[in-house]
Design a protein around this motif. Sequence first.
Motif, PDB file in Angstrom:
ATOM      1  N   LEU A   1       2.592   1.676  -3.284  1.00 41.66           N
ATOM      2  CA  LEU A   1       1.694   2.179  -4.318  1.00 41.66           C
ATOM      3  C   LEU A   1       1.609   3.697  -4.279  1.00 41.66           C
ATOM      4  O   LEU A   1       1.733   4.368  -5.320  1.00 41.66           O
ATOM      5  N   LEU A   2       1.422   4.277  -3.081  1.00 42.64           N
ATOM      6  CA  LEU A   2       1.303   5.728  -2.988  1.00 42.64           C
ATOM      7  C   LEU A   2       2.629   6.434  -3.235  1.00 42.64           C
ATOM      8  O   LEU A   2       2.648   7.579  -3.693  1.00 42.64           O
TER       9      LEU A   2
ATOM     10  N   ASP B   1       2.532   6.176  -7.242  1.00 41.98           N
ATOM     11  CA  ASP B   1       1.395   6.804  -7.925  1.00 41.98           C
ATOM     12  C   ASP B   1       0.448   7.413  -6.899  1.00 41.98           C
ATOM     13  O   ASP B   1      -0.021   6.720  -5.993  1.00 41.98           O
ATOM     14  N   GLN B   2       0.171   8.691  -7.022  1.00 45.00           N
ATOM     15  CA  GLN B   2      -0.653   9.399  -6.052  1.00 45.00           C
ATOM     16  C   GLN B   2      -1.922   9.951  -6.690  1.00 45.00           C
ATOM     17  O   GLN B   2      -2.421  11.009  -6.315  1.00 45.00           O
TER      18      GLN B   2
ATOM     19  N   CYS C   1       0.827  -1.213   0.000  1.00 40.67           N
ATOM     20  CA  CYS C   1       0.000   0.000   0.000  1.00 40.67           C
ATOM     21  C   CYS C   1       0.857   1.258   0.000  1.00 40.67           C
ATOM     22  O   CYS C   1       0.627   2.195  -0.777  1.00 40.67           O
TER      23      CYS C   1
ATOM     24  N   PHE D   1      -5.757   2.755  -1.536  1.00 40.49           N
ATOM     25  CA  PHE D   1      -5.003   2.776  -0.282  1.00 40.49           C
ATOM     26  C   PHE D   1      -5.953   2.823   0.917  1.00 40.49           C
ATOM     27  O   PHE D   1      -5.789   2.079   1.881  1.00 40.49           O
TER      28      PHE D   1
ATOM     29  N   SER E   1      -5.438   5.614  -6.767  1.00 40.59           N
ATOM     30  CA  SER E   1      -4.497   4.999  -5.836  1.00 40.59           C
ATOM     31  C   SER E   1      -4.820   5.375  -4.396  1.00 40.59           C
ATOM     32  O   SER E   1      -4.714   4.543  -3.484  1.00 40.59           O
TER      33      SER E   1
END
Length: 325
Positions: A226-227, A230-231, A223, A239, A235
């Motif tokens: 991922l942030l 990609d924000q 998680c 999250f 996403s």
Amino acid sequence: RRVLFRSLMGGGIAVCGVSIALMGFVTQPWHAYLLYGLVYAIANGAASIVPVAVMVTRAAPGRAGLANGVVTAGMSVGQLLIVAALSGILVFVGWRDMFLWLGAVHALFLAIIIPMIPGASAHDKAEAATAPRTGMTLLQSMRTRQFWLLSGVFAICGFDDFFVSTHVVAFAQDRGVDTFLAGNLFAVMGLVGFLGVIVAGQWGDRAGPIVPTAVSFAVRTLCFGLLAIDQSTLSVTIFALVFGFTFMFTAPLTVLFVRESFGVLHLGAIAGLVTMIHHIFGGLGAWLGAAIFDQTGAYTAAFWTMAICSLAAFLLTLLMRRPAA
């Protein structure tokens, strides 16, 4: 034991009610630091998750994980409902009157909850009678490798949790997420966390606490990664849903770890110390997120830091000793 728990929780709730009511009369910052930051905090600890978890574990030793999961889920839902109710009421009354009403609600809870503290059923008493009464003292447990591995895992857990709870809404708004969605992210996390904590308790009863804890930190690592990469709004939403499921995942597993690793002799003291470590590092996580944002103008470095810490917690969990069957 029932009298002891009543005294502990009753005293804690009473002091909480008085201190929160007196917050309606503050005129100086130190008043708030004393009443809320010190007096309320100590009393809340006396009537919060650790003594309740010990009480539930002793009352239902064969279903301790699930029972604590349900209790923790109730706390989560209660917080969501109370915050929503207070937000609505605050429109019509001032904040000083709000604190007075909160004090009165504590008095009402005191009258309702304390008489309802249950004794163990005949079946649970039979299970408790056959359960081992021996175990390590707090000092003995602190001399073991298992204790420090467990403390490290829960320190990182708090580090993650408080960082997210403090900064997730500000981060979402900073990234241009819709205001309504950003404002409700924490509520969404609480709702999916309701399911997660019950799953964790049931899973812990069946497989022990190590596997579900390791899985939760593996998920957290992904998680945060991922942030960090990609924000986008998608996403951020993913999250909130996935991390939210793990948000209180380890809460019902704490007493299972302590009971299986150190016995029940000092169950409350050891679980309380581990929980204290969790919250101390939680404060550090919240502060570090703010410091990183102030220095860099973004949360990317903080997300990478949390991903690395979660991976470390995953590895520490795998290193923990599994009790003999």
